[in-house]
Write a protein that holds these residues in place. Structure first.
Motif: not given
Length: 92
Positions: A29-45
């Protein structure tokens, strides 16, 4: 009658199925991504050397922006109340 499956092993099997269903898209990607998760989640890169470069709480498959990240390979850790998974992400 003795059960061949403990509650612990059933939970591990459910987590394994959930882990397999998590993907990052689009990737690369060059802009952003999704995870496919519907529940609240913490995403760390993280960079390839382990430096945290982004942290965001998402809900209902919200997009995570990669604006400001240099091109390269990153590791994305996704934490929900029931699982923790890490995936690779390529930023173009």
């Amino acid at each position: 009658m003795k059960s061949y499956y403990s509650a612990h092993s059933v939970k591990e099997q459910a987590n394994a199925v959930a882990n397999e269903s998590v993907c990052l898209y689009p990737n690369p990607t060059s802009t952003g991504f999704a995870t496919g998760i519907k529940d609240p989640a913490q995403v760390e890169v993280f960079t390839a050397n382990g430096t945290a470069v982004k942290s965001q709480t998402i809900d209902d498959n919200e997009q995570v922006s990669v604006a400001g990240l240099a091109k390269g390979l990153y590791f994305v850790t996704i934490k929900t109340s029931t699982m923790v998974v890490t995936r690779t992400l390529v930023v173009e």
